[in-house]
Design a protein around this motif. Structure first.
Motif, PDB file in Angstrom:
ATOM      1  N   PRO A  55       0.840  -1.194   0.000  1.00  0.00           N
ATOM      2  CA  PRO A  55       0.000   0.000   0.000  1.00  0.00           C
ATOM      3  C   PRO A  55       0.880   1.250   0.000  1.00  0.00           C
ATOM      4  CG  PRO A  55      -0.714  -1.577   1.676  1.00  0.00           C
ATOM      5  CD  PRO A  55       0.620  -2.042   1.184  1.00  0.00           C
ATOM      6  N   VAL A  56       0.534   2.207  -0.830  1.00  0.00           N
ATOM      7  CA  VAL A  56       1.257   3.479  -0.890  1.00  0.00           C
ATOM      8  C   VAL A  56       0.422   4.516  -0.156  1.00  0.00           C
ATOM      9  CG1 VAL A  56       2.194   5.275  -2.384  1.00  0.00           C
ATOM     10  CG2 VAL A  56       2.330   2.872  -3.080  1.00  0.00           C
ATOM     11  N   ASP A  65      -0.397   9.445   6.298  1.00  0.00           N
ATOM     12  CA  ASP A  65      -0.567   8.380   7.285  1.00  0.00           C
ATOM     13  C   ASP A  65      -1.285   7.202   6.643  1.00  0.00           C
ATOM     14  OD1 ASP A  65      -3.475   8.719   7.525  1.00  0.00           O
ATOM     15  OD2 ASP A  65      -3.010  10.564   8.599  1.00  0.00           O
ATOM     16  N   ILE A  66      -1.413   6.116   7.408  1.00  0.00           N
ATOM     17  CA  ILE A  66      -1.928   4.863   6.865  1.00  0.00           C
ATOM     18  C   ILE A  66      -3.410   4.931   6.513  1.00  0.00           C
ATOM     19  CG2 ILE A  66      -2.693   3.716   8.989  1.00  0.00           C
ATOM     20  CD1 ILE A  66      -1.118   1.231   8.015  1.00  0.00           C
ATOM     21  N   ASP A  67      -4.123   5.913   7.036  1.00  0.00           N
ATOM     22  CA  ASP A  67      -5.548   6.058   6.721  1.00  0.00           C
ATOM     23  C   ASP A  67      -5.764   6.724   5.367  1.00  0.00           C
ATOM     24  OD1 ASP A  67      -6.698   4.853   9.005  1.00  0.00           O
ATOM     25  OD2 ASP A  67      -6.233   6.637  10.190  1.00  0.00           O
ATOM     26  N   HIS A  68      -4.687   7.191   4.746  1.00  0.00           N
ATOM     27  CA  HIS A  68      -4.794   7.812   3.431  1.00  0.00           C
ATOM     28  C   HIS A  68      -3.954   7.012   2.440  1.00  0.00           C
ATOM     29  CE1 HIS A  68      -5.852  11.061   6.235  1.00  0.00           C
ATOM     30  NE2 HIS A  68      -6.636  11.509   5.271  1.00  0.00           N
ATOM     31  N   VAL A  69      -4.589   6.022   1.814  1.00  0.00           N
ATOM     32  CA  VAL A  69      -3.905   5.145   0.866  1.00  0.00           C
ATOM     33  C   VAL A  69      -4.206   5.614  -0.551  1.00  0.00           C
ATOM     34  CG1 VAL A  69      -3.666   2.788   0.015  1.00  0.00           C
ATOM     35  CG2 VAL A  69      -4.056   3.204   2.460  1.00  0.00           C
ATOM     36  N   ASP A  70      -3.125   5.911  -1.287  1.00  0.00           N
ATOM     37  CA  ASP A  70      -3.294   6.414  -2.650  1.00  0.00           C
ATOM     38  C   ASP A  70      -3.338   5.305  -3.687  1.00  0.00           C
ATOM     39  OD1 ASP A  70      -3.352   8.945  -1.662  1.00  0.00           O
ATOM     40  OD2 ASP A  70      -1.307   9.477  -2.261  1.00  0.00           O
ATOM     41  N   GLY A  71      -2.800   4.145  -3.351  1.00  0.00           N
ATOM     42  CA  GLY A  71      -2.793   3.058  -4.322  1.00  0.00           C
ATOM     43  C   GLY A  71      -1.951   1.888  -3.843  1.00  0.00           C
TER      44      GLY A  71
END
Length: 297
Positions: A102-103, A107-113
């Motif tokens: 995961p990219v 922070d980890i709650d905002h995953v772009d892809g």
């Protein structure tokens, strides 16, 4: 007349067992417990082996599971920060041995892809020298869309989606929209077939470790051929693939932690296990038995 067909007795016996198996199923199990009883009876009659029984039970278990039951929690996720350059996150990829990451942004709650490690190969084999600080490299160009599923989603339909849509990883969101973990197709398949090993997993040197004297710590999924070679044993390699299969055939049930059984020259104690499989075993070898202590190449 019976002398003309010396195999008729054996054939009739096998046919009788099979007819009994068909008869049991024809009655129709009324619930899951009844079906498990049928499988146990089939194993006892040697119509199916212990591994097959566990696999069928795994399929039944998956049908009742939800994503939250088997997901990898966020504390154990390996992620890439989109603001990192290649030289910063490449060591993370190499050390983890994973193929998908995961990219995240901030922070980890905002995953772009999702980054697939194989997508980096083009930057190393494009006919030019790879400069890991190359300004032309951008994660935005290679990351793939992230699939997000709720914790409450059932595992069985998710497996169908993984297969039909040809993706292998999904982020898991809690009821508030935060990322609570990640789940892969491998996580689901391992509930059915047990632990899936790859080239990065431990080899035989880590499968069997000496604790003290004639006491050993053995991984339950050690291949039976390797176990036989190391311990100079003769367990049937046709009926079981791993040493855990031998124990299952002896006990006819999945043992719990600290459960013990003696088979031949070996005392087995389950050191760790879950509801699906044994993980580690303590093996005490009879002092009168001589082991090889190695596995041939």
């Amino acid at each position: 007349m019976s002398d003309d067909n010396p195999h008729s007795s054996s054939g009739s016996n096998k046919k009788s067992l099979w007819n009994s198996f068909i008869q049991i199923f024809s009655i129709g199990p009324k619930n899951r417990n009844d079906l498990v009883d049928v499988l146990t009876d089939a194993q006892t009659r040697e119509l199916i082996n212990p591994e097959t029984k566990l696999m069928i039970e795994g399929v039944l278990g998956v049908s009742e599971m939800r994503v939250r039951d088997i997901m990898i929690p966020r504390s154990q996720m390996v992620t890439i920060d989109r603001n990192q350059n290649l030289s910063e996150f490449l060591p993370i990829i190499l050390e983890s041995g994973h193929s998908r990451f995961p990219v995240v942004n901030e922070d980890i709650d905002h995953v772009d892809g999702i980054l697939l490690a194989k997508d980096l190969l083009a930057f190393g084999f494009n006919g030019a020298n790879l400069d890991i600080n190359n300004k032309e490299f951008s994660l935005n160009d290679i990351i793939r869309p992230a699939i997000i599923v709720p914790e409450s989603k059932k595992v069985e339909p998710l497996l169908k989606e993984f297969r039909s849509n040809r993706y292998h990883m999904a982020l898991v969101a809690d009821e508030y929209g935060g990322i609570s973990g990640v789940i892969t197709i491998e996580d689901i398949l391992e509930q059915i077939v047990g632990e899936i090993e790859d080239e990065t997993d431990d080899n035989i040197e880590e499968d069997i470790k000496v604790l003290a004297g004639n006491v050993y710590l053995v991984r339950a999924l050690t291949e039976l051929e390797n176990f036989n070679q190391y311990f100079n044993s003769d367990f049937d390699e046709k009926s079981s693939d791993t040493i855990s299969g031998v124990i299952l055939q002896e006990l006819h049930h999945m043992p719990q932690k600290d459960e013990q059984v003696t088979i031949g020259h070996f005392d087995f104690k389950v050191v760790s296990a879950d509801t699906r499989c044994m993980q580690m075993l303590q093996v005490t070898v009879n002092k009168e038995h001589t082991i090889n202590g190695k596995v041939s190449d």
